[in-house]
Write a protein that holds these residues in place. Structure first.
Motif, short mmCIF file in Angstrom:
data_model
loop_
_atom_site.label_atom_id
_atom_site.label_comp_id
_atom_site.label_asym_id
_atom_site.label_seq_id
_atom_site.Cartn_x
_atom_site.Cartn_y
_atom_site.Cartn_z
N LYS A 126 26.66 -75.94 10.94
CA LYS A 126 27.87 -75.17 10.66
C LYS A 126 28.68 -75.87 9.57
O LYS A 126 28.97 -77.07 9.67
CB LYS A 126 28.76 -75.08 11.91
N GLY A 127 29.04 -75.13 8.54
CA GLY A 127 29.97 -75.61 7.53
C GLY A 127 29.35 -76.57 6.53
O GLY A 127 28.13 -76.72 6.44
N ARG A 128 30.25 -77.21 5.76
CA ARG A 128 29.83 -78.09 4.66
C ARG A 128 29.72 -79.53 5.17
O ARG A 128 30.69 -80.10 5.65
CB ARG A 128 30.86 -78.03 3.53
N ILE A 129 28.54 -80.11 5.03
CA ILE A 129 28.29 -81.48 5.49
C ILE A 129 27.49 -82.23 4.43
O ILE A 129 26.45 -81.75 3.97
CB ILE A 129 27.48 -81.50 6.82
N TRP A 130 28.00 -83.40 4.04
CA TRP A 130 27.25 -84.25 3.11
C TRP A 130 26.39 -85.22 3.91
O TRP A 130 26.86 -85.79 4.91
CB TRP A 130 28.21 -85.06 2.23
N ALA A 131 25.15 -85.42 3.48
CA ALA A 131 24.29 -86.46 4.07
C ALA A 131 24.15 -87.55 3.03
O ALA A 131 23.87 -87.26 1.86
CB ALA A 131 22.93 -85.87 4.42
N LEU A 132 24.36 -88.78 3.45
CA LEU A 132 24.50 -89.86 2.48
C LEU A 132 23.80 -91.14 2.91
O LEU A 132 23.95 -91.58 4.04
CB LEU A 132 26.01 -90.05 2.37
N ASP A 133 22.99 -91.67 2.02
CA ASP A 133 22.32 -92.96 2.25
C ASP A 133 22.71 -93.88 1.10
O ASP A 133 22.29 -93.68 -0.03
CB ASP A 133 20.80 -92.75 2.31
N PRO A 134 23.55 -94.89 1.39
CA PRO A 134 24.09 -95.72 0.29
C PRO A 134 23.01 -96.53 -0.41
O PRO A 134 23.04 -96.69 -1.63
CB PRO A 134 25.10 -96.63 0.98
N ILE A 135 22.07 -97.08 0.37
CA ILE A 135 20.86 -97.68 -0.21
C ILE A 135 19.71 -97.23 0.67
O ILE A 135 19.64 -97.59 1.84
CB ILE A 135 20.92 -99.23 -0.24
N ASP A 136 18.86 -96.41 0.10
CA ASP A 136 17.65 -96.03 0.82
C ASP A 136 16.56 -96.97 0.34
O ASP A 136 16.40 -97.19 -0.86
CB ASP A 136 17.30 -94.58 0.50
#
Ligand code: A3P
Ligand code: MG
Ligand code: MG
Ligand code: MG
Length: 353
Positions: A126-136
């Protein structure tokens, strides 16, 4: 163009975060800690997450964020906190205008801790969600291999925007993948690429800078007629995907070239630009659930470059199930025209086990 501002902010935020990760890459002390699952985290991971979330919170204050790291180790350790803050407070883009779009500097070390913890959304569809990996690819980062700074925007569980910053990949999309691309990596002259994609609008690459965005070029997966000639990519870490199963699948497909091993979503980026062809990630542990931040940007970039990405059963990756890909096992990414054939062999090899 759809999601123009989101793409611009994501590209700039990733570019800024890599200024910090490169600084840490070149420093002797990376401030490595072991997390509860025995995986590593460094001052680079914490610092990059703070810079990325700070930019997103400025540009899109009502969006939710699912990020890999959290601040408790820094709250418990004043010296580590100071080290991270010393990095975060000074990093900025060379362009004032670009820096303003990201909201400028983080205000204080206390604010930095709160910002890091804004990445604690439980995700969902639901809605706007950012997925974030600072260092993959933190293990690769520590080893001097490939790593990536990763950001993706999902709307109602569907990935709309994906950005990968790969400081140690060659700028030249046409450069063939050498087997040692995953080792002895450097970010010297000619290295550093920003990949981007918006759903329905294709995928691009551009050289990474320390300021304004450079002009992008379109990227496309290679059209392969003969799977025997394919180059396949896999993790360096044997604990992250089964080298044995992957070798068996490659052999049944008639692939004769050795696999190219590299850390991080640089694998997705490399096949999307046609430097490699196939990315296989077959589970080692039955109970491991892949994290959405390890795949969201790469999945979109590959699909927008003419590829297909599914799990080992042929299902699309479902990013709307929370912080993990709870409904998927493994990843099979390949050009559209050969994905079916690759998947058939994956199923047959895994089915025999
Ligand atoms: N047992 C496991 N199986 C699959 N992936 C795993 C794993 N343990 C950790 N990982 C994930 O593998 C990612 C790196 O992938 P790769 O091997 O392709 O470089 C890690 O990302 P981080 O480095 O961001 O923690 C981590 O999230
Ligand atoms: Mg990690
Ligand atoms: Mg990761
Ligand atoms: Mg990480």
């Amino acid at each position: 163009m759809a999601y123009e501002k989101e793409l611009q902010i994501a590209l700039l935020a990733v570019q800024r975060a890599t200024i910090l990760t490169k600084q840490v890459f070149h420093s002797h002390a990376k401030g490595t800690l072991s997390k509860s699952d025995a995986s590593p985290v460094t001052i680079g991971d914490f610092g990059a997450q703070a810079l990325l979330i700070s930019a997103l919170a400025h540009a899109f204050p009502s969006d939710a964020i699912v990020a890999e790291e959290e601040s408790s180790d820094l709250r418990d350790n004043a010296e580590l906190r100071r080290t991270v803050w010393d990095l975060v407070k000074d990093v900025q883009l060379d362009s004032k205008e670009a820096e303003n779009l990201l909201g400028g500097a983080v205000k204080s070390d206390a604010a930095m801790l709160d910002i890091i913890d804004k990445g604690n959304s439980s995700g969902g569809n639901k809605g706007r969600i950012w997925a974030l990996d600072p260092i993959d690819g933190t293990k690769g980062f520590l080893r001097g291999g490939q790593y990536a700074v990763c950001l993706a925007l999902m709307v109602d569980g569907d990935v709309k925007v994906g950005v990968l910053g790969c400081p140690n990949l060659p700028v030249d999309d046409a450069a063939p993948l050498s087997v040692n691309i995953g080792a002895n990596a450097s970010d010297e002259e000619g290295k550093g690429v920003l990949f981007g994609a918006v759903l329905g609008e294709g995928a691009t690459s551009r050289p990474m800078t320390r300021g304004e965005l450079q002009k992008e070029t379109k990227i496309q997966m290679k059209q392969i007629e003969d799977l025997k000639a394919a180059t396949f990519c896999e993790s360096v870490e044997a604990g992250h995907s089964s080298h044995g199963d992957q070798a068996e699948i490659a052999s049944q497909l008639g692939i004769t070239k050795a696999s190219v091993r590299m850390d991080s979503q640089a694998k997705y980026a490399s096949i999307a630009r046609g430097a490699g062809d196939i990315y296989l990630r077959l589970p080692v542990r039955k109970d491991y659930q892949e994290k959405i931040w390890d795949h969201a940007a790469g999945d979109l970039i590959v699909r927008e470059a003419g590829g297909e990405v599914t799990d080992a059963e042929g299902k699309r990756l479902d990013f709307g199930k929370g912080r993990t890909l709870a409904e998927n096992k493994g990843v099979v990414a390949a050009p559209k025209q050969v994905h079916g054939k690759v998947l058939e062999v994956v199923k047959s090899v895994l089915g025999k086990k």
